[in-house]
Each structure stands twice: as structure tokens, then as C-alpha cells.
Scaffold this motif. Structure first.
Motif, PDB file in Angstrom:
ATOM      1  N   HIS A 178       0.812  -1.217   0.000  1.00  0.00           N
ATOM      2  CA  HIS A 178       0.000   0.000   0.000  1.00  0.00           C
ATOM      3  C   HIS A 178       0.852   1.276   0.000  1.00  0.00           C
ATOM      4  N   ASP A 179       2.128   1.156   0.366  1.00  0.00           N
ATOM      5  CA  ASP A 179       2.998   2.328   0.301  1.00  0.00           C
ATOM      6  C   ASP A 179       3.548   2.460  -1.117  1.00  0.00           C
ATOM      7  N   ARG A 180       3.891   3.683  -1.493  1.00  0.00           N
ATOM      8  CA  ARG A 180       4.378   3.951  -2.849  1.00  0.00           C
ATOM      9  C   ARG A 180       5.819   3.484  -2.997  1.00  0.00           C
ATOM     10  N   ALA A 181       6.091   2.745  -4.055  1.00  0.00           N
ATOM     11  CA  ALA A 181       7.463   2.321  -4.323  1.00  0.00           C
ATOM     12  C   ALA A 181       8.319   3.547  -4.611  1.00  0.00           C
ATOM     13  N   PRO A 182       9.604   3.495  -4.299  1.00  0.00           N
ATOM     14  CA  PRO A 182      10.468   4.658  -4.529  1.00  0.00           C
ATOM     15  C   PRO A 182      10.735   4.897  -6.005  1.00  0.00           C
ATOM     16  N   GLY A 183      10.974   6.160  -6.342  1.00  0.00           N
ATOM     17  CA  GLY A 183      11.438   6.538  -7.673  1.00  0.00           C
ATOM     18  C   GLY A 183      10.479   6.216  -8.797  1.00  0.00           C
ATOM     19  N   ALA A 184      11.059   5.874  -9.950  1.00  0.00           N
ATOM     20  CA  ALA A 184      10.279   5.641 -11.158  1.00  0.00           C
ATOM     21  C   ALA A 184       9.337   4.452 -11.015  1.00  0.00           C
ATOM     22  N   GLN A 185       9.712   3.486 -10.159  1.00  0.00           N
ATOM     23  CA  GLN A 185       8.859   2.317  -9.999  1.00  0.00           C
ATOM     24  C   GLN A 185       7.495   2.705  -9.437  1.00  0.00           C
ATOM     25  N   GLY A 186       7.489   3.646  -8.511  1.00  0.00           N
ATOM     26  CA  GLY A 186       6.225   4.108  -7.948  1.00  0.00           C
ATOM     27  C   GLY A 186       5.343   4.752  -8.998  1.00  0.00           C
ATOM     28  N   TRP A 187       5.948   5.551  -9.880  1.00  0.00           N
ATOM     29  CA  TRP A 187       5.184   6.189 -10.956  1.00  0.00           C
ATOM     30  C   TRP A 187       4.625   5.154 -11.919  1.00  0.00           C
ATOM     31  N   LEU A 188       5.445   4.158 -12.258  1.00  0.00           N
ATOM     32  CA  LEU A 188       4.993   3.109 -13.166  1.00  0.00           C
ATOM     33  C   LEU A 188       3.811   2.340 -12.576  1.00  0.00           C
ATOM     34  N   GLU A 189       3.891   2.031 -11.305  1.00  0.00           N
ATOM     35  CA  GLU A 189       2.797   1.295 -10.674  1.00  0.00           C
ATOM     36  C   GLU A 189       1.519   2.123 -10.642  1.00  0.00           C
ATOM     37  N   GLU A 190       1.652   3.434 -10.487  1.00  0.00           N
ATOM     38  CA  GLU A 190       0.469   4.295 -10.546  1.00  0.00           C
ATOM     39  C   GLU A 190      -0.181   4.220 -11.923  1.00  0.00           C
ATOM     40  N   GLN A 191       0.645   4.170 -12.971  1.00  0.00           N
ATOM     41  CA  GLN A 191       0.106   4.044 -14.322  1.00  0.00           C
ATOM     42  C   GLN A 191      -0.652   2.732 -14.489  1.00  0.00           C
ATOM     43  N   VAL A 192      -0.092   1.667 -13.935  1.00  0.00           N
ATOM     44  CA  VAL A 192      -0.757   0.367 -14.022  1.00  0.00           C
ATOM     45  C   VAL A 192      -2.085   0.402 -13.285  1.00  0.00           C
ATOM     46  N   ARG A 193      -2.085   0.959 -12.056  1.00  0.00           N
ATOM     47  CA  ARG A 193      -3.325   1.007 -11.261  1.00  0.00           C
ATOM     48  C   ARG A 193      -4.418   1.802 -11.956  1.00  0.00           C
ATOM     49  N   SER A 194      -4.033   2.773 -12.780  1.00  0.00           N
ATOM     50  CA  SER A 194      -5.020   3.588 -13.483  1.00  0.00           C
ATOM     51  C   SER A 194      -5.589   2.864 -14.707  1.00  0.00           C
ATOM     52  N   GLY A 195      -5.013   1.711 -15.042  1.00  0.00           N
ATOM     53  CA  GLY A 195      -5.450   0.983 -16.232  1.00  0.00           C
ATOM     54  C   GLY A 195      -4.773   1.423 -17.507  1.00  0.00           C
ATOM     55  N   ALA A 196      -3.738   2.267 -17.400  1.00  0.00           N
ATOM     56  CA  ALA A 196      -3.096   2.839 -18.577  1.00  0.00           C
ATOM     57  C   ALA A 196      -2.258   1.828 -19.361  1.00  0.00           C
ATOM     58  N   LEU A 197      -1.985   0.664 -18.760  1.00  0.00           N
ATOM     59  CA  LEU A 197      -1.145  -0.332 -19.425  1.00  0.00           C
ATOM     60  C   LEU A 197      -1.938  -1.580 -19.802  1.00  0.00           C
ATOM     61  N   GLU A 198      -3.216  -1.408 -20.068  1.00  0.00           N
ATOM     62  CA  GLU A 198      -4.040  -2.580 -20.389  1.00  0.00           C
ATOM     63  C   GLU A 198      -4.453  -2.662 -21.863  1.00  0.00           C
ATOM     64  N   ARG A 199      -4.069  -1.686 -22.661  1.00  0.00           N
ATOM     65  CA  ARG A 199      -4.408  -1.745 -24.085  1.00  0.00           C
ATOM     66  C   ARG A 199      -3.748  -2.957 -24.740  1.00  0.00           C
ATOM     67  N   GLN A 200      -4.452  -3.621 -25.636  1.00  0.00           N
ATOM     68  CA  GLN A 200      -3.941  -4.813 -26.307  1.00  0.00           C
ATOM     69  C   GLN A 200      -4.104  -4.701 -27.817  1.00  0.00           C
ATOM     70  N   THR A 201      -3.075  -5.097 -28.565  1.00  0.00           N
ATOM     71  CA  THR A 201      -3.167  -5.212 -30.023  1.00  0.00           C
ATOM     72  C   THR A 201      -2.448  -6.496 -30.446  1.00  0.00           C
TER      73      THR A 201
END
Length: 279
Positions: free
Chosen positions: A225-248
Motif C-alpha cells: 500500500h505504500d508507494r514504491a520509490p522513484g520511477a517504480q512508484g510512478w509506473l505502478e500508478e500508471q498500471v493502477r489507473s489501467g493505462a497499461l491494459e491496451r492490447q493489439t
């Protein structure tokens, strides 16, 4: 002749590996900022030329004679500087008479002019305005941001910390994207299109199971539940928002086979020999 810009980076070297399996080394040119860092490429028969994104004159010389140019996006993080570098490279390619440009863009750059895609959006527009034949390889985030030797700690502890909220991740491995680039550069039928590359969707729950299978030890996913440090935390936020679920289907269609599976990637990570500790 095929020229690669920024060729001494990790992605460029993987593309060169793929190209050398498909065509003679004397057809491949590596344009790099510092030729001294590319002596290994010279030893493999690849012609190495000075090509600095911040020095357009070197780019024109490096791109001379190119039937196809792989314009690998600059590692520069500041958007305006990066856009300037890319525009200079496109203009240099036009001045050098390059036949066709293949550009490594980013997923959704065609529709999102701000944020992480801003420089790619501007570059795509400049390519279109240039009138040059071009192909767009829109990459997702690299799988290596999530799938890396750090997963060995999860196997050792039996717990995989997960800050993604259970959402899907559509990343692709550099190696698969490099193979796709090499195919586009060497197969006429693949040129002149815009490809939206994604890997097969996976979740951290599936990753925990893959780690268990590959290691033979139980690994349990645990919500963090705590934010990962650095860029990893930002990436995980993108995943939680659904931004990495597009498929082709673009990546498997260009490869001609399925991309590397989650199990294959995890097995490779866990069986890779760790670097020796310094004496």
C-alpha cells in the motif's frame, strides 16, 4: 544499407544482433555519439560512424547512403531538447537522401500530445510533415522495468510485493521489440505503417505463480500500500489507473510468432548467472 542511430545503447545493440542474423555485416551501420564505445561492433564487421543527436552535421554524414534508417529515440528526458534532437535527425536524413525512416515511438503517441508521449507525438508530426517514407514502431513500456533480477528477492522471501492493484500490464521485452524492428528493416512488406506494439497482458498474481513454477518454491503475491520509490512508484500508478491494459496483435503479427511468455521471461531471469562480487 541499414543505418541505426543511437546504436550503442541496449536496444540498438539488440537490433544489430537481429540484423546480423538476417543480412551481411557490411550492410549495417551503427551511428553513435562516441565511436570508442562501439569497438565491439567494429570487430563484428559493422561500420561505426560518428552520429551525435546534438550535432546535425555528424548525422548527415552518418546517414549518407542509407536505404533505411532506424531512428532510435533519444535518451534525453527533457521534452524540448528531445524534440529538437529528433527533428534534427529527420532533417539530416532528408538532406542525406535516406530512403525510409523507421522510428521507435511510444504507444498512444498519435493521440496523446502531452506527458510521456509528448516528444514522440511531436516527432511523429514532424515525420509526417517531412514527406519522407516512414514507419512508426510505437513501443509499450519495457517488461524489464518489472521483470528483472530483483525478482530473485521475491523467491528468497516467498512474497511478491504488488503495488499495481491487480490491474493488467501490457509490457514487451526489449528483445522482442528489437526482433520486430529488424524484421521491419529487412522486409519490404512491413514498411510504411504505424504499429502499436503490446505484449500479452499479465498481472502480478500471474507473476507470483510463474515465479513459483520456475523456482520450485511457493511465492505469494502481497498487496503493498505504500508507494514504491522513484520511477517504480510512478509506473505502478500508471498500471493502477489501467493505462497499461491496451492490447493489439501488432507485435505477434510482425514477429510471425508469439512474444516471449511470462514463464519464459521469469525462467530466464532466475536461471541467469548473477554477476560475481568484486574481489
Amino acid at each position: 544499407m541499414i543505418v541505426l542511430s543511437a546504436a550503442s545503447g541496449a536496444f540498438g545493440r539488440l537490433v544489430i544482433d537481429q540484423l546480423l542474423a538476417r543480412c551481411p555485416a557490411d550492410r549495417v551501420v551503427a551511428a553513435v555519439r562516441d565511436p570508442r564505445r562501439a569497438a565491439d561492433l567494429t570487430a563484428r564487421g559493422v561500420q561505426v560512424r560518428l552520429g551525435d543527436y546534438d550535432d546535425p552535421a555528424t548525422l548527415r554524414a552518418a546517414f549518407t547512403g542509407a536505404e533505411r534508417l532506424l531512428l532510435i529515440s533519444s535518451p534525453e528526458l527533457e521534452t524540448a531538447h528531445r524534440v529538437g534532437q529528433h527533428k534534427a535527425a529527420v532533417d539530416a536524413a532528408r538532406a542525406a537522401g535516406v530512403g525510409s525512416i523507421v522510428y521507435t515511438s511510444f504507444l498512444d503517441a498519435d493521440t496523446q500530445p502531452e506527458g510521456v508521449t509528448a516528444a514522440h507525438h511531436a516527432t511523429e508530426r514532424h515525420l509526417l510533415a517531412s514527406g519522407m517514407p516512414h514507419t512508426l514502431l510505437r513501443h509499450p513500456f519495457y517488461s524489464e522495468a518489472f521483470l528483472n533480477p530483483g525478482l530473485r528477492a521475491a523467491v528468497a522471501s516467498g512474497e511478491l510485493a504488488d503495488g499495481t492493484g491487480g490491474r493488467g500490464v501490457n509490457t514487451a521485452l526489449r528483445g522482442d521489440l528489437a526482433e520486430a524492428a529488424a524484421r521491419v528493416l529487412t522486409e519490404d512488406s512491413l514498411l510504411g505503417r504505424a504499429y502499436d506494439f503490446t505484449g500479452a497482458l499479465w498481472t502480478y498474481d500471474q507473476l507470483a505463480h510463474a515465479l513459483s513454477r520456475a523456482s520450485g518454491r511457493p511465492v505469494v503475491r502481497r498487496d503493498r500500500h505504500d508507494r514504491a520509490p522513484g520511477a517504480q512508484g510512478w509506473l505502478e500508478e500508471q498500471v493502477r489507473s489501467g493505462a497499461l491494459e491496451r492490447q493489439t496483435d501488432d507485435l505477434p503479427n510482425v514477429l510471425g510468432h508469439p512474444p516471449t511468455t511470462l514463464d519464459q521471461a521469469v525462467t530466464a531471469i532466475l536461471t541467469e548467472t548473477a554477476p560475481a562480487a568484486p574481489a
